[in-house]
Design a protein around this motif. Structure first.
Motif, PDB file in Angstrom:
ATOM      1  N   SER A  70      -0.583  -6.328 -11.952  1.00 35.25           N
ATOM      2  CA  SER A  70       0.599  -5.689 -11.384  1.00 35.25           C
ATOM      3  C   SER A  70       0.969  -6.353 -10.065  1.00 35.25           C
ATOM      4  CB  SER A  70       0.351  -4.194 -11.188  1.00 35.25           C
ATOM      5  OG  SER A  70      -0.721  -4.007 -10.290  1.00 35.25           O
ATOM      6  N   LEU A  71       2.109  -5.956  -9.553  1.00 36.30           N
ATOM      7  CA  LEU A  71       2.600  -6.481  -8.282  1.00 36.30           C
ATOM      8  C   LEU A  71       1.652  -6.050  -7.167  1.00 36.30           C
ATOM      9  CD1 LEU A  71       5.143  -7.952  -7.207  1.00 36.30           C
ATOM     10  CD2 LEU A  71       6.167  -5.715  -6.855  1.00 36.30           C
ATOM     11  N   PRO A  72       1.265  -6.952  -6.277  1.00 33.15           N
ATOM     12  CA  PRO A  72       0.394  -6.556  -5.175  1.00 33.15           C
ATOM     13  C   PRO A  72       1.070  -5.472  -4.315  1.00 33.15           C
ATOM     14  CG  PRO A  72       0.547  -8.944  -5.309  1.00 33.15           C
ATOM     15  CD  PRO A  72       1.548  -8.381  -6.270  1.00 33.15           C
ATOM     16  N   ARG A  73       0.285  -4.515  -3.862  1.00 29.38           N
ATOM     17  CA  ARG A  73       0.816  -3.376  -3.103  1.00 29.38           C
ATOM     18  C   ARG A  73       1.636  -3.844  -1.899  1.00 29.38           C
ATOM     19  NH1 ARG A  73      -3.496   0.609  -2.153  1.00 29.38           N
ATOM     20  NH2 ARG A  73      -2.818   1.324  -4.185  1.00 29.38           N
ATOM     21  N   ALA A  74       1.145  -4.817  -1.149  1.00 30.70           N
ATOM     22  CA  ALA A  74       1.847  -5.285   0.054  1.00 30.70           C
ATOM     23  C   ALA A  74       3.230  -5.826  -0.295  1.00 30.70           C
ATOM     24  CB  ALA A  74       1.017  -6.338   0.772  1.00 30.70           C
ATOM     25  N   VAL A  75       3.332  -6.537  -1.406  1.00 30.87           N
ATOM     26  CA  VAL A  75       4.613  -7.094  -1.832  1.00 30.87           C
ATOM     27  C   VAL A  75       5.551  -5.968  -2.264  1.00 30.87           C
ATOM     28  CG1 VAL A  75       5.735  -8.582  -3.530  1.00 30.87           C
ATOM     29  CG2 VAL A  75       3.584  -9.283  -2.491  1.00 30.87           C
ATOM     30  N   ALA A  76       5.021  -4.978  -2.975  1.00 30.78           N
ATOM     31  CA  ALA A  76       5.849  -3.865  -3.437  1.00 30.78           C
ATOM     32  C   ALA A  76       6.381  -3.047  -2.270  1.00 30.78           C
ATOM     33  CB  ALA A  76       5.052  -2.976  -4.378  1.00 30.78           C
ATOM     34  N   LEU A  77       5.606  -2.913  -1.220  1.00 32.14           N
ATOM     35  CA  LEU A  77       5.992  -2.065  -0.091  1.00 32.14           C
ATOM     36  C   LEU A  77       6.742  -2.800   1.021  1.00 32.14           C
ATOM     37  CD1 LEU A  77       2.718   0.022   0.298  1.00 32.14           C
ATOM     38  CD2 LEU A  77       4.867   0.747  -0.754  1.00 32.14           C
ATOM     39  N   GLN A  78       6.816  -4.121   0.951  1.00 31.41           N
ATOM     40  CA  GLN A  78       7.345  -4.882   2.085  1.00 31.41           C
ATOM     41  C   GLN A  78       8.794  -4.553   2.434  1.00 31.41           C
ATOM     42  OE1 GLN A  78       6.849  -9.002   1.169  1.00 31.41           O
ATOM     43  NE2 GLN A  78       8.529  -9.078  -0.291  1.00 31.41           N
ATOM     44  N   ASN A  79       9.624  -4.167   1.492  1.00 26.41           N
ATOM     45  CA  ASN A  79      11.020  -3.855   1.792  1.00 26.41           C
ATOM     46  C   ASN A  79      11.311  -2.355   1.797  1.00 26.41           C
ATOM     47  OD1 ASN A  79      11.908  -6.529   2.093  1.00 26.41           O
ATOM     48  ND2 ASN A  79      12.008  -6.772  -0.125  1.00 26.41           N
ATOM     49  N   ALA A  80      10.268  -1.551   1.701  1.00 31.33           N
ATOM     50  CA  ALA A  80      10.452  -0.105   1.682  1.00 31.33           C
ATOM     51  C   ALA A  80      10.900   0.376   3.057  1.00 31.33           C
ATOM     52  CB  ALA A  80       9.159   0.592   1.283  1.00 31.33           C
ATOM     53  N   PRO A  81      11.894   1.276   3.116  1.00 31.55           N
ATOM     54  CA  PRO A  81      12.327   1.783   4.415  1.00 31.55           C
ATOM     55  C   PRO A  81      11.243   2.610   5.106  1.00 31.55           C
ATOM     56  CG  PRO A  81      13.622   2.758   2.632  1.00 31.55           C
ATOM     57  CD  PRO A  81      12.698   1.769   2.021  1.00 31.55           C
ATOM     58  N   GLN A  82      10.423   3.329   4.317  1.00 31.82           N
ATOM     59  CA  GLN A  82       9.336   4.123   4.895  1.00 31.82           C
ATOM     60  C   GLN A  82       8.111   3.998   3.996  1.00 31.82           C
ATOM     61  OE1 GLN A  82      11.406   7.939   4.991  1.00 31.82           O
ATOM     62  NE2 GLN A  82      11.115   7.964   7.206  1.00 31.82           N
ATOM     63  N   THR A  83       6.957   3.789   4.628  1.00 33.69           N
ATOM     64  CA  THR A  83       5.711   3.694   3.885  1.00 33.69           C
ATOM     65  C   THR A  83       4.566   4.082   4.805  1.00 33.69           C
ATOM     66  OG1 THR A  83       4.227   2.213   2.688  1.00 33.69           O
ATOM     67  CG2 THR A  83       5.556   1.219   4.411  1.00 33.69           C
ATOM     68  N   ASP A  84       3.477   4.550   4.211  1.00 31.77           N
ATOM     69  CA  ASP A  84       2.285   4.830   5.012  1.00 31.77           C
ATOM     70  C   ASP A  84       1.266   3.705   4.842  1.00 31.77           C
ATOM     71  OD1 ASP A  84       1.238   5.191   2.489  1.00 31.77           O
ATOM     72  OD2 ASP A  84       0.583   7.253   2.811  1.00 31.77           O
ATOM     73  N   GLY A  85       1.695   2.595   4.241  1.00 33.93           N
ATOM     74  CA  GLY A  85       0.818   1.465   4.007  1.00 33.93           C
ATOM     75  C   GLY A  85       0.198   1.473   2.631  1.00 33.93           C
ATOM     76  N   VAL A  86       0.216   2.630   1.979  1.00 40.14           N
ATOM     77  CA  VAL A  86      -0.343   2.753   0.642  1.00 40.14           C
ATOM     78  C   VAL A  86       0.732   3.201  -0.352  1.00 40.14           C
ATOM     79  CG1 VAL A  86      -2.097   3.894  -0.773  1.00 40.14           C
ATOM     80  CG2 VAL A  86      -2.609   3.300   1.590  1.00 40.14           C
ATOM     81  N   TYR A  87       1.570   4.140   0.075  1.00 39.78           N
ATOM     82  CA  TYR A  87       2.586   4.724  -0.798  1.00 39.78           C
ATOM     83  C   TYR A  87       3.969   4.601  -0.170  1.00 39.78           C
ATOM     84  CZ  TYR A  87      -1.478   6.994  -2.863  1.00 39.78           C
ATOM     85  OH  TYR A  87      -2.691   7.239  -3.453  1.00 39.78           O
ATOM     86  N   PHE A  88       5.001   4.683  -1.026  1.00 40.96           N
ATOM     87  CA  PHE A  88       6.363   4.827  -0.536  1.00 40.96           C
ATOM     88  C   PHE A  88       6.492   6.231   0.035  1.00 40.96           C
ATOM     89  CE2 PHE A  88       6.861   1.720  -3.958  1.00 40.96           C
ATOM     90  CZ  PHE A  88       7.626   0.756  -3.341  1.00 40.96           C
ATOM     91  N   GLU A  89       7.197   6.373   1.139  1.00 45.05           N
ATOM     92  CA  GLU A  89       7.501   7.688   1.673  1.00 45.05           C
ATOM     93  C   GLU A  89       8.982   7.930   1.458  1.00 45.05           C
ATOM     94  OE1 GLU A  89       6.265   7.799   5.745  1.00 45.05           O
ATOM     95  OE2 GLU A  89       4.166   8.066   5.204  1.00 45.05           O
ATOM     96  N   VAL A  90       9.300   9.048   0.837  1.00 46.32           N
ATOM     97  CA  VAL A  90      10.701   9.382   0.567  1.00 46.32           C
ATOM     98  C   VAL A  90      10.989  10.771   1.124  1.00 46.32           C
ATOM     99  CG1 VAL A  90      10.876   7.940  -1.489  1.00 46.32           C
ATOM    100  CG2 VAL A  90      10.136  10.289  -1.709  1.00 46.32           C
ATOM    101  N   PRO A  91      12.216  10.987   1.589  1.00 45.06           N
ATOM    102  CA  PRO A  91      12.549  12.315   2.096  1.00 45.06           C
ATOM    103  C   PRO A  91      12.628  13.320   0.954  1.00 45.06           C
ATOM    104  CG  PRO A  91      14.474  10.904   2.127  1.00 45.06           C
ATOM    105  CD  PRO A  91      13.314  10.053   1.722  1.00 45.06           C
ATOM    106  N   LYS A  92      12.309  14.550   1.272  1.00 44.91           N
ATOM    107  CA  LYS A  92      12.402  15.618   0.283  1.00 44.91           C
ATOM    108  C   LYS A  92      13.884  15.849  -0.009  1.00 44.91           C
ATOM    109  CE  LYS A  92      10.971  20.357  -0.553  1.00 44.91           C
ATOM    110  NZ  LYS A  92      10.232  21.512  -0.036  1.00 44.91           N
ATOM    111  N   VAL A  93      14.241  15.831  -1.279  1.00 44.20           N
ATOM    112  CA  VAL A  93      15.646  16.003  -1.642  1.00 44.20           C
ATOM    113  C   VAL A  93      15.891  17.263  -2.450  1.00 44.20           C
ATOM    114  CG1 VAL A  93      16.188  13.542  -1.553  1.00 44.20           C
ATOM    115  CG2 VAL A  93      15.356  14.547  -3.684  1.00 44.20           C
ATOM    116  N   ILE A  94      14.843  17.906  -2.893  1.00 41.21           N
ATOM    117  CA  ILE A  94      14.995  19.115  -3.687  1.00 41.21           C
ATOM    118  C   ILE A  94      14.349  20.262  -2.930  1.00 41.21           C
ATOM    119  CG2 ILE A  94      14.432  20.287  -5.839  1.00 41.21           C
ATOM    120  CD1 ILE A  94      14.330  17.559  -7.170  1.00 41.21           C
ATOM    121  N   SER A  95      15.109  21.307  -2.744  1.00 46.03           N
ATOM    122  CA  SER A  95      14.543  22.502  -2.126  1.00 46.03           C
ATOM    123  C   SER A  95      15.148  23.707  -2.814  1.00 46.03           C
ATOM    124  CB  SER A  95      14.833  22.534  -0.631  1.00 46.03           C
ATOM    125  OG  SER A  95      16.214  22.615  -0.404  1.00 46.03           O
TER     126      SER A  95
END
Length: 117
Positions: A70-95
């Motif tokens: 699979s794609l290396p984690r660092a490459v997958a996360l490099q253009n993410a607007p928010q990340t904790d270094g392991v996962y993508f961080e996304v704002p909560k959109v459903i409430s």
């Protein structure tokens, strides 16, 4: 069968569209032109012609299901607007608005689970 202004007015009403009298006349002419083209197509003898979904041959678009790295984690996360270094961080959109549905306590009561806070 020719389309009349009344037909166009009826269809426009179904679509909740309003048109001026000039636009109605233009649309009537355009719809009749389209139906004229359809009549020309219907006049073509298609006996013995096999129906097609595509006009040109299509290459199979699916590849073999083969396990590969699979794609290396660092490459997958490099253009993410928010990340904790392991996962993508996304704002909560459903409430759920208050009273709109069960909350965690309600679900725990249904399942017999215990909520630990």
């Amino acid at each position: 069968m020719a389309v009349t202004i009344e037909d166009v007015r009826y269809v426009a009403g179904l679509a909740r569209l309003t048109f001026s009298d000039d636009e109605m006349a233009t649309l009537t002419g355009q719809m009749n032109a389209i139906l004229g083209h359809m009549d020309a197509l219907n006049a073509v003898d298609t006996t013995g012609v096999e129906p097609l979904a595509q006009v040109v041959p299509q290459a199979e678009g699916l590849r073999d299901d083969v396990r590969r790295p699979s794609l290396p984690r660092a490459v997958a996360l490099q253009n993410a607007p928010q990340t904790d270094g392991v996962y993508f961080e996304v704002p909560k959109v459903i409430s759920a608005p208050t009273g709109a549905g069960p909350d965690a306590a309600d679900l725990a009561n249904l399942s017999g689970a215990e909520i630990v806070e």
